[in-house]
Design a protein around this motif. Structure first.
Motif, mmCIF file in Angstrom:
data_model
loop_
_atom_site.group_PDB
_atom_site.id
_atom_site.type_symbol
_atom_site.label_atom_id
_atom_site.label_comp_id
_atom_site.label_asym_id
_atom_site.label_seq_id
_atom_site.Cartn_x
_atom_site.Cartn_y
_atom_site.Cartn_z
ATOM 1 N N ASP A 244 63.384 27.574 63.125
ATOM 2 C CA ASP A 244 64.067 28.344 62.090
ATOM 3 C C ASP A 244 64.815 27.426 61.130
ATOM 4 O O ASP A 244 64.876 27.683 59.920
ATOM 5 N N ALA A 245 65.407 26.347 61.655
ATOM 6 C CA ALA A 245 66.118 25.406 60.787
ATOM 7 C C ALA A 245 65.181 24.763 59.781
ATOM 8 O O ALA A 245 65.520 24.577 58.610
ATOM 9 N N THR B 22 58.196 25.774 47.362
ATOM 10 C CA THR B 22 57.646 25.251 48.607
ATOM 11 C C THR B 22 58.088 26.196 49.700
ATOM 12 O O THR B 22 59.281 26.310 49.994
ATOM 13 N N ARG B 23 57.144 26.894 50.312
ATOM 14 C CA ARG B 23 57.472 28.003 51.203
ATOM 15 C C ARG B 23 57.346 27.612 52.666
ATOM 16 O O ARG B 23 56.468 26.818 53.021
ATOM 17 N N PRO B 24 58.211 28.162 53.519
ATOM 18 C CA PRO B 24 58.107 27.897 54.952
ATOM 19 C C PRO B 24 56.720 28.249 55.471
ATOM 20 O O PRO B 24 56.140 29.269 55.102
ATOM 21 N N ALA C 279 64.002 35.303 57.472
ATOM 22 C CA ALA C 279 64.410 36.530 58.168
ATOM 23 C C ALA C 279 65.095 36.237 59.493
ATOM 24 O O ALA C 279 66.043 36.926 59.883
ATOM 25 N N GLN C 280 64.665 35.186 60.198
ATOM 26 C CA GLN C 280 65.250 34.882 61.498
ATOM 27 C C GLN C 280 66.680 34.380 61.399
ATOM 28 O O GLN C 280 67.400 34.326 62.401
ATOM 29 N N GLN D 297 73.228 22.936 60.215
ATOM 30 C CA GLN D 297 73.679 24.085 61.001
ATOM 31 C C GLN D 297 73.007 24.120 62.374
ATOM 32 O O GLN D 297 73.571 24.651 63.343
ATOM 33 N N PHE D 298 71.813 23.558 62.492
ATOM 34 C CA PHE D 298 71.136 23.438 63.780
ATOM 35 C C PHE D 298 72.036 22.711 64.784
ATOM 36 O O PHE D 298 72.130 23.096 65.957
#
Length: 616
Positions: A14-15, A37-39, A343-344, A405-406
């Protein structure tokens, strides 16, 4: 180790996928365009168009990755003319006709800095021998015509009323050290003749030239110590709005636009002061008015859109957004066009930074951003990860960083240091690291760590340092001497400045030569603490052979280290297919050190793939 009560740790997956990256925001023919640039896209970029009546939709083919390798770092990789797309991909320069489906390859060379003017596509083409300013007649055969050539470098050409402007710097310089602005009479289909230098020289950096609606040429110059806005009216150059701040970004890429012209005659300018950005408006008299926005980081892509201005902006609690700022009477009204959200991570608690200032030698001050463990109170005490940014001309930025934040979600504090050489503090500060690399940057990171120890925020044995690229060099030197650091992580690290100067891409050779002369190569025999080396096998900026050699020397000496090689990955590990693996390996590296020190951190198993990729 601090426990984050009620805060679930953020997963590495998620990070890494936490944010869409937005870049190269531009205005064409009444529409806004930008790259995303998309995940999950494997680092590929897609061109998006927004128009008020139609909303937002993709423009480039789904399977096509818009990217430019010019000057190693790219930039200016697309342009639009009559809704016809011109863009750069891995094979070279492409064209897609309006309503067409197929991309047509036009030229296979490294091209970038694209723009449109007077019926022509203009740009820069690079080879190992030098740069060329090139043009394509948009009404004729799609063939590149050479306007000028140099063994040095060109910035993106800017067409104006019967003139063409461009920046130029020699192969012995970086554009933030010595860069010149040139102008020549020009008509579409013509040649460049009798060029005149308007500004710039050996002690001046002139960047981001743009023709204003008044027919004058505007640009940013640091002749007074900061990149500020100037105007050339055809006769003389004068300062427009002196500001104690950087009104331009350090030009690693072509096509930056830190300012643009509104319909009412004002100029919108993004200004950096230390780790913080703000937006200001400059009127025709040169008066500067701040715009009150909830953002603290603005990318160098400011695009005026009538009486509004579009930005790529973020804050320490908001991931990057493409936002339209309506500059009406009273408070500005914000219209968010695109959000970078995963979203996660929706609703996830985050750590917000506090600014720390530490006095170092000769009364100089080092600025750092301190991210306490997520959910901790004001009296927090925790293991600390000091991060040395890359560049080393980059800087700490007040924007949401899910990879920081991870770690904070797992009870670590993360501290970003604006060490000597960072942008945001003026030309003299940026230049002061030349010949001192590996010395003053290390000293600044060490001073921040020692301050946190003295303040009781952490304890000996729980202070780590990490860095990427130039920051990796800093991190490795920090553990090659006595000091507060228990272990180091070096991502895509530069290991030997002298050898790096012979392997680095053409654009950055001058930078390598100016930086070296300080601490020299990483002395394997002097490394005193465990190190994690993470490197992509396809890295062209800092070649993998150097870090392999360092790991082999550490092995021969029996010194603790780990090497994680990422197959097929280039210099930018954080945005690559190996980012998740690298992040988990870094966490395991710190947890292992804490476990050996008797700290009982939350157990986090090392992924099997990372375990197999390591060598000791």
């Amino acid at each position: 180790m601090h426990s984050t009560i009620g805060t679930a740790p953020i997963r590495a997956a998620d990070a890494v996928r936490g944010s869409i990256s937005f870049d190269q925001l531009r205005s064409y023919e009444g529409s806004l365009y930008w790259l995303e640039t998309r995940p999950g896209s494997g680092g590929g970029t897609t061109l998006v168009r927004w128009q008020s009546a139609e909303g937002m939709h993709d423009v480039s083919p789904a399977s096509f990755n818009i990217t430019s390798g010019i000057h190693a770092y790219g930039g200016g990789s697309y342009a639009i003319f009559n809704k016809e797309l011109w863009c750069v991909g891995e094979g070279g320069l492409y064209r897609r006709p309006h309503r067409g489906d197929e991309l047509e390859l036009i030229d296979t060379a490294a091209v970038g800095g694209l723009g449109v003017g007077a019926g022509e596509l203009l740009g820069v083409r690079e080879s190992e021998q030098g740069d060329e300013l090139v043009a394509v007649d948009l009404a004729g055969p799609p063939e590149l015509r050479v306007l000028a050539s140099s063994s040095g470098f060109f910035g993106a050409p800017q067409p104006g009323p019967n003139f063409l402007a461009w920046s130029w710097w020699s192969e012995r310089d970086m554009p933030w050290d010595a860069c010149e602005l040139w102008v020549a009479p020009y008509e579409a289909g013509g040649r460049i003749e009798d060029p005149v230098r308007i500004a710039g020289g050996v002690d001046e950096s002139v960047v981001e030239p743009r023709w204003g609606p008044d027919g004058a040429l505007y640009f940013m110059s640091d002749r007074d110590g900061w990149w500020n806005l100037f105007r050339w009216d055809g006769q003389e150059v004068r300062a427009i709005a002196p500001i104690t701040g950087e009104c331009a970004a350090e030009p690693w890429e072509l096509g930056y636009a830190s300012y643009d012209f509104l319909d009412d005659g004002r100029i919108a300018v993004a200004v950096q002061q230390g780790p913080r950005h703000r937006l200001v408006l400059v009127d025709q008299r040169g008066a500067v008015s701040p715009v009150d926005l909830p953002y603290t980081s603005i990318k160098p892509y400011v695009a005026a859109h009538g009486k509004t201005v579009a930005l790529i902006a973020s804050s320490s609690t908001a991931a990057p957004q493409v936002v339209l700022v309506h500059l009406t009477e009273g408070e500005p009204r914000l219209q968010v066009l695109a959000r970078s959200e995963h979203a996660q991570l929706a609703g996830t608690a985050v750590s917000t930074p506090t600014e720390l200032r530490v006095q170092v030698a000769e009364g100089r001050e080092v600025v750092a951003l301190v991210y306490a463990p997520t959910g901790s109170g004001p009296a927090w005490r925790a293991p600390v990860i000091v991060r040395a940014h890359p560049g080393p001309t980059a800087s700490c930025l007040l924007r949401l960083d899910w990879q920081a934040q991870f770690f904070t979600s797992r009870g670590f504090a993360v501290v970003d240091v604006d060490y000597l050489g960072s942008t945001g503090y003026g030309r003299a500060f940026r230049e002061s690291l030349y010949g001192r690399w590996g010395l003053d940057d290390v000293a600044d990171c060490r001073a921040v760590a020692e301050h946190l120890l003295a303040a009781g925020r952490t304890v000996p044995g729980q202070v780590f340092i990490r860095g990427a690229s130039a920051g990796g060099y800093t991190a490795l030197h920090a553990v090659a001497q006595d000091g507060p650091f228990t272990a180091a992580t070096a991502i895509s690290a530069i290991v030997d400045p002298d050898r790096w100067a012979t392997t680095v891409p053409r654009f950055q050779r001058a930078h390598a030569l100016r930086l070296r002369g300080g601490a020299g190569r990483i002395p394997a025999e002097a490394i005193r603490q465990p190190v994690l080396l993470v490197h992509g096998t396809e890295d062209t900026v800092a070649v993998v052979d150097d870090v392999r050699d360092l790991a082999a020397q550490l092995t021969r000496r029996g010194l603790p280290h780990e090497l994680l090689l990422l197959d097929g990955v280039g210099h930018y590990v954080a945005t690559s297919s190996g980012a998740e693996l690298a992040l988990e390996a870094e966490l395991h590296h710190y947890l292992s050190s804490l476990g050996k020190a008797g700290v009982n951190p939350r157990a986090t198993p090392l992924p099997a793939a990372a375990d197999a990729a390591r060598s000791r």
